[in-house]
Write an enzyme that holds these catalytic residues in place. Structure first.
Site, short mmCIF file in Angstrom:
data_model
loop_
_atom_site.label_atom_id
_atom_site.label_comp_id
_atom_site.label_asym_id
_atom_site.label_seq_id
_atom_site.Cartn_x
_atom_site.Cartn_y
_atom_site.Cartn_z
CG ASP A 51 -1.83 1.20 1.26
OD1 ASP A 51 -2.89 1.14 0.62
OD2 ASP A 51 -1.47 2.21 1.89
CE1 TYR A 56 0.62 8.06 2.81
CE2 TYR A 56 1.16 5.83 2.15
CZ TYR A 56 0.28 6.73 2.70
OH TYR A 56 -0.94 6.29 3.14
CE LYS A 85 -3.51 4.77 0.57
NZ LYS A 85 -2.09 4.63 1.00
CG HIS A 118 -4.42 9.64 0.19
ND1 HIS A 118 -3.06 9.64 0.01
CD2 HIS A 118 -4.61 9.32 1.49
CE1 HIS A 118 -2.46 9.33 1.15
NE2 HIS A 118 -3.38 9.13 2.07
#
Ligand code: FJU
Length: 324
Positions: A51, A56, A85, A118
């Site tokens: 994931d 990030y 995402k 997201h």
């Protein structure tokens, strides 16, 4: 829930998803090289679901790890289930496909297994991940998420992604997508915070009734990143009731928290950058909780959220003002 040998379940579009996934979020302070190391270890010990997210800022490193494990023959592309995402600054429909293409390039992949929105909170498009005004307040953006969803559907039709879903949506927001005129594909999942202190029983029941998979993030109680989580928040893995059940089964509290989700039909994510913990987390397939254990863990619910995003309560589409 029928679990296949590869620990997968079938989603509403016919594709399958491994019920245990490896989480790749790390606070900014963590060196990016740790993400490469941890993701490789995860694949080595058996994780097949990874994931990730553009937000990030480590997609290149996650991709590097996946490519290394394909190159050395540990896995093939088809063995791996890779989630990406769509970040909140890319909700405008014309920005969706370019955002996905950038994620694919970062990961060195030609398709994603799952692409999800997201968060329902939309932010001003642009280079900045968190666009701020002169008072350091994040700048929202007005967009109809049904139009964003239509752009997600086109990405699936283009073959860039096998399945599409959402994250951090409440029931009303899910229903808005489900009731959309001309809906082509239902979301396969809603990835939300879910753990014994916030077990999401009502949202889970709703998702099950619509054949939408609930994916649990923060299932081990988060890394307590001070950027997002109150330092006074309770430490889930120090919960005595989890400790007692763990002791009884000769397992760790983390394994109990993960197994709990799998047995209630939730796909669960677990992140760690410790080799020992990553291995331990994959041990959830070696034991079972009793129905009584599950009931006791259900009793720990206190509707406690780690990621409250309280500062954004006034934002349009802030998801946590509704009961669920
Ligand atoms: C953090 C770690 C891992 C995740 C709207 C406005 C602002 C922030 C949303 C947000 C988030 C998320 C944080 C996060 C995360 C998120 C203004 C600063 N932040 N969606 O996911 O997966 O929503």
């Amino acid at each position: 829930m029928a679990l296949s040998r590869s620990h997968r379940v079938t989603m509403n579009d016919g594709n399958t998803i491994p019920v245990l996934g490896f989480g790749t979020y790390a606070p900014r302070s963590v060196p990016k090289s740790e993400t490469v190391m941890a993701t490789k270890v995860a694949i080595e010990v058996g994780f097949r679901h990874i994931d990730g997210a553009f937000a990030y800022e480590n997609e290149k490193e996650v991709g590097q790890a996946i490519q290394a494990k394909i190159a050395d023959g540990t896995v093939t592309r088809k063995d791996i289930f890779c989630t990406g995402k769509l970040w909140s600054t890319c909700h405008r429909p014309d920005l969706v496909r370019p955002a996905l293409e950038e994620t694919l390039k970062n990961l060195q992949l030609d398709y994603l297994d799952l692409y999800i929105i997201h968060s329902p909170i939309s932010l001003k498009p642009g280079k900045e991940m968190y666009p701020m005004d002169e008072n350091q307040k994040p700048i929202g953006y007005s967009v109809d998420l049904r139009d964003t969803w239509e752009a997600m559907e086109k990405c699936k039709d283009a073959g860039l992604v096998k399945s599409i879903g959402v994250s951090n949506f409440n029931r009303r927001q899910l229903e808005m997508i489900l009731n959309k005129t001309g809906l082509k594909y239902k979301p396969v999942c809603n990835q939300v915070e879910c753990h014994p202190y916030l077990n999401q029983s009502k949202l889970l029941e709703f998702c099950k009734s619509k054949d939408i998979i609930l994916v649990a993030h923060s299932a081990l109680g988060t890394q307590r990143d001070p950027q997002w989580v109150d330092e006074k928040a309770p430490v889930l893995l120090e919960e005595p009731v989890l400790g007692a059940i763990a002791k009884k089964h000769n397992r760790s509290p983390a394994q109990i928290a993960l197994r709990y989700q799998i047995q209630r039909g939730v796909v669960v994510l677990a992140g760690s950058r410790s080799e020992k913990e990553i291995k331990e987390n994959f041990g959830v397939f070696e034991f079972q909780l009793t129905p009584e254990d599950i009931k006791v863990i259900d009793g720990l619910n206190r509707n406690f959220r780690y990621y409250t995003l309280n500062e954004f309560q006034e934002f349009p589409n802030y998801p946590y003002n509704d009961e669920y």
